[in-house]
Motif scaffolding. Sequence first.
Motif, PDB file in Angstrom:
ATOM      1  N   LEU A 195      31.112  66.886  22.155  1.00 65.15           N
ATOM      2  CA  LEU A 195      31.028  67.819  23.277  1.00 65.15           C
ATOM      3  C   LEU A 195      29.615  67.773  23.850  1.00 65.15           C
ATOM      4  O   LEU A 195      28.633  67.935  23.131  1.00 65.15           O
ATOM      5  N   VAL A 196      29.534  67.539  25.158  1.00 65.48           N
ATOM      6  CA  VAL A 196      28.245  67.550  25.864  1.00 65.48           C
ATOM      7  C   VAL A 196      28.313  68.655  26.912  1.00 65.48           C
ATOM      8  O   VAL A 196      29.269  68.730  27.688  1.00 65.48           O
ATOM      9  N   VAL A 197      27.295  69.528  26.942  1.00 63.45           N
ATOM     10  CA  VAL A 197      27.295  70.671  27.857  1.00 63.45           C
ATOM     11  C   VAL A 197      26.041  70.640  28.724  1.00 63.45           C
ATOM     12  O   VAL A 197      24.914  70.520  28.225  1.00 63.45           O
ATOM     13  N   LYS A 198      26.248  70.763  30.018  1.00 65.85           N
ATOM     14  CA  LYS A 198      25.134  70.852  30.976  1.00 65.85           C
ATOM     15  C   LYS A 198      24.615  72.284  30.995  1.00 65.85           C
ATOM     16  O   LYS A 198      25.331  73.219  31.312  1.00 65.85           O
ATOM     17  N   SER A 199      23.342  72.455  30.647  1.00 67.68           N
ATOM     18  CA  SER A 199      22.710  73.770  30.691  1.00 67.68           C
ATOM     19  C   SER A 199      21.448  73.663  31.543  1.00 67.68           C
ATOM     20  O   SER A 199      21.290  72.720  32.316  1.00 67.68           O
ATOM     21  N   SER A 200      20.560  74.617  31.407  1.00 70.62           N
ATOM     22  CA  SER A 200      19.394  74.689  32.286  1.00 70.62           C
ATOM     23  C   SER A 200      18.197  75.260  31.547  1.00 70.62           C
ATOM     24  O   SER A 200      18.348  76.103  30.652  1.00 70.62           O
ATOM     25  N   THR A 201      16.997  74.829  31.944  1.00 74.25           N
ATOM     26  CA  THR A 201      15.773  75.415  31.378  1.00 74.25           C
ATOM     27  C   THR A 201      15.584  76.853  31.858  1.00 74.25           C
ATOM     28  O   THR A 201      14.688  77.545  31.366  1.00 74.25           O
ATOM     29  N   SER A 202      16.435  77.316  32.777  1.00 72.42           N
ATOM     30  CA  SER A 202      16.334  78.712  33.219  1.00 72.42           C
ATOM     31  C   SER A 202      16.648  79.684  32.088  1.00 72.42           C
ATOM     32  O   SER A 202      16.355  80.879  32.209  1.00 72.42           O
ATOM     33  N   VAL A 203      17.225  79.196  30.974  1.00 76.79           N
ATOM     34  CA  VAL A 203      17.495  80.091  29.833  1.00 76.79           C
ATOM     35  C   VAL A 203      16.201  80.665  29.267  1.00 76.79           C
ATOM     36  O   VAL A 203      16.216  81.695  28.592  1.00 76.79           O
ATOM     37  N   TYR A 204      15.050  80.003  29.536  1.00 78.94           N
ATOM     38  CA  TYR A 204      13.770  80.508  29.041  1.00 78.94           C
ATOM     39  C   TYR A 204      13.226  81.635  29.917  1.00 78.94           C
ATOM     40  O   TYR A 204      12.292  82.328  29.514  1.00 78.94           O
ATOM     41  N   GLY A 205      13.781  81.801  31.110  1.00 78.86           N
ATOM     42  CA  GLY A 205      13.273  82.793  32.036  1.00 78.86           C
ATOM     43  C   GLY A 205      11.936  82.384  32.627  1.00 78.86           C
ATOM     44  O   GLY A 205      11.442  81.268  32.411  1.00 78.86           O
ATOM     45  N   SER A 206      11.342  83.288  33.387  1.00 76.90           N
ATOM     46  CA  SER A 206       9.999  83.096  33.967  1.00 76.90           C
ATOM     47  C   SER A 206       9.315  84.453  33.961  1.00 76.90           C
ATOM     48  O   SER A 206       9.768  85.378  34.642  1.00 76.90           O
ATOM     49  N   ALA A 207       8.245  84.564  33.193  1.00 78.55           N
ATOM     50  CA  ALA A 207       7.568  85.848  33.035  1.00 78.55           C
ATOM     51  C   ALA A 207       6.064  85.621  32.980  1.00 78.55           C
ATOM     52  O   ALA A 207       5.593  84.519  32.645  1.00 78.55           O
ATOM     53  N   PRO A 208       5.273  86.652  33.299  1.00 83.99           N
ATOM     54  CA  PRO A 208       3.816  86.465  33.357  1.00 83.99           C
ATOM     55  C   PRO A 208       3.167  86.097  32.025  1.00 83.99           C
ATOM     56  O   PRO A 208       2.130  85.442  32.008  1.00 83.99           O
ATOM     57  N   ARG A 209       3.758  86.483  30.907  1.00 84.51           N
ATOM     58  CA  ARG A 209       3.149  86.212  29.601  1.00 84.51           C
ATOM     59  C   ARG A 209       3.847  85.068  28.863  1.00 84.51           C
ATOM     60  O   ARG A 209       3.742  84.952  27.647  1.00 84.51           O
ATOM     61  N   ASP A 210       4.534  84.217  29.615  1.00 89.32           N
ATOM     62  CA  ASP A 210       5.217  83.077  29.010  1.00 89.32           C
ATOM     63  C   ASP A 210       4.217  82.100  28.391  1.00 89.32           C
ATOM     64  O   ASP A 210       3.074  82.003  28.845  1.00 89.32           O
ATOM     65  N   PRO A 211       4.637  81.351  27.360  1.00 93.19           N
ATOM     66  CA  PRO A 211       3.771  80.289  26.836  1.00 93.19           C
ATOM     67  C   PRO A 211       3.560  79.208  27.887  1.00 93.19           C
ATOM     68  O   PRO A 211       4.345  79.083  28.836  1.00 93.19           O
ATOM     69  N   ALA A 212       2.500  78.429  27.709  1.00 95.54           N
ATOM     70  CA  ALA A 212       2.205  77.362  28.669  1.00 95.54           C
ATOM     71  C   ALA A 212       3.330  76.344  28.715  1.00 95.54           C
ATOM     72  O   ALA A 212       3.646  75.797  29.783  1.00 95.54           O
ATOM     73  N   VAL A 213       3.937  76.088  27.549  1.00102.80           N
ATOM     74  CA  VAL A 213       5.018  75.106  27.463  1.00102.80           C
ATOM     75  C   VAL A 213       6.114  75.662  26.564  1.00102.80           C
ATOM     76  O   VAL A 213       5.836  76.142  25.461  1.00102.80           O
ATOM     77  N   PHE A 214       7.362  75.594  27.026  1.00102.60           N
ATOM     78  CA  PHE A 214       8.504  76.017  26.220  1.00102.60           C
ATOM     79  C   PHE A 214       9.037  74.834  25.418  1.00102.60           C
ATOM     80  O   PHE A 214       9.253  73.748  25.968  1.00102.60           O
ATOM     81  N   HIS A 215       9.268  75.054  24.124  1.00103.96           N
ATOM     82  CA  HIS A 215       9.983  74.092  23.284  1.00103.96           C
ATOM     83  C   HIS A 215      11.415  74.597  23.093  1.00103.96           C
ATOM     84  O   HIS A 215      11.714  75.769  23.372  1.00103.96           O
TER      85      HIS A 215
END
Length: 350
Positions: A112-132
Motif C-alpha cells: 500500500l502506497v499513500v500520498k500524503s503531505s508535509t502539511s501534517v507538520y503544520g506551520s507555527a512561529p516556534r517550529d523547528p528549523a527542519v522537520f524530520h
Amino acid sequence: MGRIVLVTGVARQLGGRFVRRVQRDPEVDRVIAVDAVAPEHHLGGADFVQADIRQPAIARVLAEHAVDTVVHLDVTGTPLGTGGRAAVKETNVIGTMQLLGACQKSPTVRRLVVKSSTSVYGSAPRDPAVFHETTPPKSLPSGGFAKDAVEVEGYVRGFARRRPDVAVCVLRFANILGPCADSPLADYFSLPVLPTVFGYDPRLQFVHEDDVVDVLGLASREPRRGSPNSGTFNVAGDGVLLLSQCARRLGRPTLPMLLPAVTWVGATLRTVGMTDFSPEQMRLLTHGRVVSTAQMNETLGFAPKYTTAETFADFARSRGEGLLPPERMGRAVDRLGGLAGLAGLVRGAH
C-alpha cells in the motif's frame, strides 16, 4: 504473473500520469484505474473502473481483480469539477477509511502506497528549523487539507498494525509544482500581485511533478535488497526558496500587508474563486516549512531530478512573464535594498 496495481484518483492529472507510467514497469501485469468520475485524459492500457472509494463497492473491485498493490492518490486539497470542500474532505477521510477497510479484508493485497503531505507538520512561529519524519508538530492542524492528511495518516497507521503482512509506504510531499500543477499554492503564485504578510519572508520547499511520479513508481515496486520501500518519507527537492525569491523569479510584485488585512484579502479571493487562500496556506506563507529528506535519500533510495529552485523555475516558465520581467524585478529590488542600506548608514553617522 506480474503484479496487479490499483490506483485511485486517476481523474486528476497526477493520477493519470502515474497510471501511464506504472504500465511501463515490466513487473506490472495489469493496472486498475479508479475514480468516481471518468478522466478527460487517456490512461493507456489501464482498465478504468468508475467507482467512488467512499462506497463499500471498492471492496468488490479489489476482490474481482485480485489486486496486490494499492496506490492511493485520491488524497488532495482541491475539489474536482464543481465539488466543494465538504466533498473533498469526505473523499480524503471517508474514502480512505473505506479503501483501507477493503484492503484489510483482501487476502491478495501486499503493498500500500499513500500520498500524503508535509502539511501534517503544520506551520507555527516556534517550529523547528527542519522537520524530520519523527518530529511532532507544535500544534496539530485545525482544519482544511492539513487536518485531512493527519487523519488519513492515523487511519493508515491503524491499518499497518492490523495487517503487518502488508508493506505500507506513506509519502509526505512538499508543495507539488510543475507545468501542470493544480493546487491552491499554484493558484496563489499565478496571481498578478502576491499578497504577503508584512515582516515575514517564509522558507518554502517544492517537489516537481515529474519527481512525484518517479518516487511513486519506486515506492510501488517490490522491495529490493537493502531497500525496504516501506515507512514514512518526506519528499522534496533539495534546497529552499524564500517567498521573496519566488516573487522575483516570477516577475510578480508583492503587496506586504498586516496579517488581518491579508486574511481579509484571502477571504475575498476565495469568495470570487481566484484561489483557495485557506488558513493553513496563510500559516505556510507566514511561517514557512522545511523538512529533512535524509530518509528519502538513504532509506528509500530516491534522489529527485529537480531541486526546489529548478522545480520553481519550471513552474514559472509555464506561467509566462509576470507584470515585471524577472531581470528588471531583481534589479529594482536590489536597488531598493541598496538604498535602504545607505539610509541606514546615514542614520548611523548622525
